[in-house]
Motif scaffolding. Structure first.
Motif, short mmCIF file in Angstrom:
data_model
loop_
_atom_site.label_atom_id
_atom_site.label_comp_id
_atom_site.label_asym_id
_atom_site.label_seq_id
_atom_site.Cartn_x
_atom_site.Cartn_y
_atom_site.Cartn_z
N TRP A 172 90.16 -36.69 21.26
CA TRP A 172 90.91 -36.69 19.99
C TRP A 172 90.72 -37.91 19.55
O TRP A 172 90.84 -38.10 18.20
CB TRP A 172 92.36 -35.90 20.12
CG TRP A 172 92.14 -34.47 20.05
CD1 TRP A 172 92.61 -33.81 21.12
CD2 TRP A 172 91.82 -33.58 19.24
NE1 TRP A 172 92.50 -32.41 20.88
CE2 TRP A 172 91.94 -32.27 19.68
CE3 TRP A 172 91.46 -33.68 17.87
CZ2 TRP A 172 91.57 -31.19 18.79
CZ3 TRP A 172 91.09 -32.81 17.13
CH2 TRP A 172 91.27 -31.40 17.69
N ARG A 185 87.61 -38.86 18.23
CA ARG A 185 87.19 -37.94 16.81
C ARG A 185 87.99 -38.37 15.98
O ARG A 185 87.40 -38.23 14.58
CB ARG A 185 87.62 -36.28 17.09
CG ARG A 185 86.96 -35.24 16.26
CD ARG A 185 87.25 -33.84 17.06
NE ARG A 185 86.45 -33.09 16.17
CZ ARG A 185 86.53 -31.79 16.42
NH1 ARG A 185 87.41 -31.53 17.60
NH2 ARG A 185 85.72 -30.69 15.89
N VAL A 225 88.41 -32.95 11.57
CA VAL A 225 88.20 -34.14 10.78
C VAL A 225 88.37 -33.84 9.35
O VAL A 225 89.15 -34.65 8.31
CB VAL A 225 86.81 -34.54 10.99
CG1 VAL A 225 86.53 -35.71 10.08
CG2 VAL A 225 86.71 -35.25 12.40
#
Length: 239
Positions: free
Chosen positions: A20, A23, A223
């Motif tokens: 995470w 990302r 995102v």
């Protein structure tokens, strides 16, 4: 504006957390590490997030005797966290001792001091929850009282619901930091929070940082979900 968005790493293990971080590192300002993840992955995970360029809000809500809390917070400082918190219900002496010792060690060791925050009343707590443990004063009154206590103890700010942010801002002034959990974009699920607000409304109410977890983590495109929240935050700030 993205520096004011905190993503809650509410996951079970370090590998998932680091995925995470990779990302979302370019989309959010900080990553919140709470009790589940810290218990699972430990201090080494925090070090790795920091080494990978992520800033950490260590959300362990320390609440113990003053010296124990101070020593724990000093170790958090040495991990390189950018924010940490204690429970304001731990009292003035606990908060004063922690603040003084952390700032002293930060200066002595040449480390940047994290933002030192106090939790007022958990956003999952209702008035009946408080009454059940013997707190008969209204939630709003308790939040402001605890925020003023934290400020008097030398802390930088509080973690509190955006619904109480205007009262805290009025009582504690413009420079007192307010970190707001329980933020849900429009149409998101409420989950287990009781006192929630949209990102735009939270900023308008006086919040400085917003903590968001599930609305990003469970989105089909996390995102894009994070970017949408930042866009909403920016539009609120320019309104």
């Amino acid at each position: 504006m993205k520096e004011r968005l905190i993503f809650a790493l509410d996951v079970e293990d370090g590998a998932t957390a680091l995925a995470w971080v990779e990302r979302l590192r370019a989309e959010v300002g900080l990553f919140k590490v709470g009790k589940q993840l810290f218990t699972s992955a430990g201090p080494e995970l925090v070090r790795r997030i920091v080494l990978n360029g992520g800033q950490v809000f260590l959300d362990l809500k320390y609440h113990d005797i003053p010296n124990t809390v101070a020593k724990a917070a000093i170790e958090a400082l040495r991990l390189g966290v950018s924010m940490l918190n204690v429970h304001a219900l731990g009292g003035m002496t606990m908060m004063q001792t922690m603040s003084a010792q952390v700032r002293q060690i930060a200066a002595a060791e040449g480390r940047p001091c994290p933002l030192l925050l106090a939790v007022t009343i958990l956003t999952s707590a209702s008035q009946s929850d408080l009454q059940a443990v013997g707190i008969d004063r209204p939630v709003t009154e308790m939040v402001v009282r605890l925020a003023q206590l934290a400020q008097a103890a030398g802390l930088d700010g509080v973690v509190a619901s955006a619904q109480e942010a205007p009262l805290i801002r009025q009582a504690c002034g413009p420079d007192f930091v307010i970190v707001t959990p329980g933020v849900r974009p429009v149409a998101s699920a409420v989950d287990d929070q009781q006192r929630i607000m949209t990102p735009a409304a939270a900023l308008a109410a006086g919040a400085d940082y917003l903590v968001v977890g599930r609305p990003i983590a469970t989105a089909s495109d996390p995102v894009q979900a994070a970017r949408a929240i930042v866009t909403e935050m920016a539009s609120s700030a320019s309104a």
